[in-house]
Scaffold this motif. Structure first.
Motif, PDB file in Angstrom:
ATOM      1  N   VAL A  39     -12.466 -13.142   3.124  1.00  0.00           N
ATOM      2  CA  VAL A  39     -11.600 -13.582   4.223  1.00  0.00           C
ATOM      3  C   VAL A  39     -10.145 -13.233   3.917  1.00  0.00           C
ATOM      4  O   VAL A  39      -9.425 -12.705   4.767  1.00  0.00           O
ATOM      5  N   LEU A  40      -9.704 -13.526   2.691  1.00  0.00           N
ATOM      6  CA  LEU A  40      -8.324 -13.231   2.313  1.00  0.00           C
ATOM      7  C   LEU A  40      -8.037 -11.733   2.393  1.00  0.00           C
ATOM      8  O   LEU A  40      -6.981 -11.320   2.894  1.00  0.00           O
ATOM      9  N   ASN A  41      -8.959 -10.915   1.918  1.00  0.00           N
ATOM     10  CA  ASN A  41      -8.772  -9.464   1.983  1.00  0.00           C
ATOM     11  C   ASN A  41      -8.700  -8.984   3.424  1.00  0.00           C
ATOM     12  O   ASN A  41      -7.909  -8.099   3.758  1.00  0.00           O
ATOM     13  N   GLY A  42      -9.525  -9.567   4.294  1.00  0.00           N
ATOM     14  CA  GLY A  42      -9.490  -9.204   5.703  1.00  0.00           C
ATOM     15  C   GLY A  42      -8.149  -9.534   6.334  1.00  0.00           C
ATOM     16  O   GLY A  42      -7.596  -8.739   7.100  1.00  0.00           O
ATOM     17  N   ARG A  43      -7.617 -10.705   6.013  1.00  0.00           N
ATOM     18  CA  ARG A  43      -6.314 -11.102   6.554  1.00  0.00           C
ATOM     19  C   ARG A  43      -5.207 -10.177   6.051  1.00  0.00           C
ATOM     20  O   ARG A  43      -4.328  -9.771   6.816  1.00  0.00           O
ATOM     21  N   LEU A  44      -5.265  -9.842   4.761  1.00  0.00           N
ATOM     22  CA  LEU A  44      -4.262  -8.924   4.218  1.00  0.00           C
ATOM     23  C   LEU A  44      -4.360  -7.553   4.867  1.00  0.00           C
ATOM     24  O   LEU A  44      -3.346  -6.930   5.190  1.00  0.00           O
ATOM     25  N   LEU A  48      -1.504  -5.512   6.938  1.00  0.00           N
ATOM     26  CA  LEU A  48      -1.113  -4.140   6.607  1.00  0.00           C
ATOM     27  C   LEU A  48      -1.282  -3.224   7.813  1.00  0.00           C
ATOM     28  O   LEU A  48      -0.421  -2.384   8.093  1.00  0.00           O
ATOM     29  N   ASP A  49      -2.369  -3.382   8.524  1.00  0.00           N
ATOM     30  CA  ASP A  49      -2.614  -2.555   9.697  1.00  0.00           C
ATOM     31  C   ASP A  49      -1.548  -2.792  10.756  1.00  0.00           C
ATOM     32  O   ASP A  49      -1.152  -1.858  11.461  1.00  0.00           O
ATOM     33  N   GLY A  50      -1.064  -4.011  10.866  1.00  0.00           N
ATOM     34  CA  GLY A  50      -0.037  -4.334  11.836  1.00  0.00           C
ATOM     35  C   GLY A  50       1.317  -3.737  11.510  1.00  0.00           C
ATOM     36  O   GLY A  50       2.173  -3.573  12.369  1.00  0.00           O
ATOM     37  N   ARG A  51       1.525  -3.389  10.254  1.00  0.00           N
ATOM     38  CA  ARG A  51       2.802  -2.814   9.830  1.00  0.00           C
ATOM     39  C   ARG A  51       2.819  -1.304   9.885  1.00  0.00           C
ATOM     40  O   ARG A  51       3.866  -0.680   9.764  1.00  0.00           O
ATOM     41  N   ARG A  52       1.676  -0.678  10.012  1.00  0.00           N
ATOM     42  CA  ARG A  52       1.597   0.777  10.051  1.00  0.00           C
ATOM     43  C   ARG A  52       1.880   1.280  11.462  1.00  0.00           C
ATOM     44  O   ARG A  52       1.447   0.674  12.439  1.00  0.00           O
ATOM     45  N   PRO A  53       2.527   2.411  11.554  1.00  0.00           N
ATOM     46  CA  PRO A  53       2.677   3.030  12.885  1.00  0.00           C
ATOM     47  C   PRO A  53       1.298   3.380  13.440  1.00  0.00           C
ATOM     48  O   PRO A  53       0.381   3.690  12.689  1.00  0.00           O
ATOM     49  N   SER A  54       1.134   3.339  14.727  1.00  0.00           N
ATOM     50  CA  SER A  54      -0.165   3.588  15.373  1.00  0.00           C
ATOM     51  C   SER A  54      -0.774   4.930  14.973  1.00  0.00           C
ATOM     52  O   SER A  54      -1.972   5.045  14.830  1.00  0.00           O
ATOM     53  N   SER A  55       0.044   5.927  14.775  1.00  0.00           N
ATOM     54  CA  SER A  55      -0.468   7.259  14.431  1.00  0.00           C
ATOM     55  C   SER A  55      -1.014   7.321  13.016  1.00  0.00           C
ATOM     56  O   SER A  55      -1.761   8.216  12.682  1.00  0.00           O
ATOM     57  N   ALA A  56      -0.670   6.349  12.141  1.00  0.00           N
ATOM     58  CA  ALA A  56      -1.104   6.389  10.742  1.00  0.00           C
ATOM     59  C   ALA A  56      -2.430   5.664  10.534  1.00  0.00           C
ATOM     60  O   ALA A  56      -2.984   5.691   9.457  1.00  0.00           O
ATOM     61  N   ARG A  57      -2.961   5.027  11.564  1.00  0.00           N
ATOM     62  CA  ARG A  57      -4.221   4.266  11.413  1.00  0.00           C
ATOM     63  C   ARG A  57      -5.433   5.117  11.499  1.00  0.00           C
ATOM     64  O   ARG A  57      -5.606   6.082  12.060  1.00  0.00           O
TER      65      ARG A  57
END
Length: 57
Positions: A39-44, A48-57
């Motif tokens: 659960v903790l890893n999923g939240r982290l 992290l995904d929220g901080r990346r620009p959309s093109s980097a996902r």
């Protein structure tokens, strides 16, 4: 998981000590500790995904 990390013996011992403490926080219940870690890893990862620009996902 994008990569495999190799640890030396010192790093492995440090990781084992942290893992032992984490399991101890869960009163020795390894499965409960594992579930919380997932659960903790999923939240982290979500953060992290929220901080990346959309093109980097």
């Amino acid at each position: 998981m994008d990569r495999i990390v190799t640890l030396d013996s010192r790093q492995e011992a440090a990781l084992q000590a942290v893992a032992d403490k984490f399991v101890a926080l869960h009163k020795g219940d390894v499965m409960k500790a594992l579930k919380e870690m997932i659960v903790l890893n999923g939240r982290l990862q979500d953060k992290l995904d929220g901080r990346r620009p959309s093109s980097a996902r």
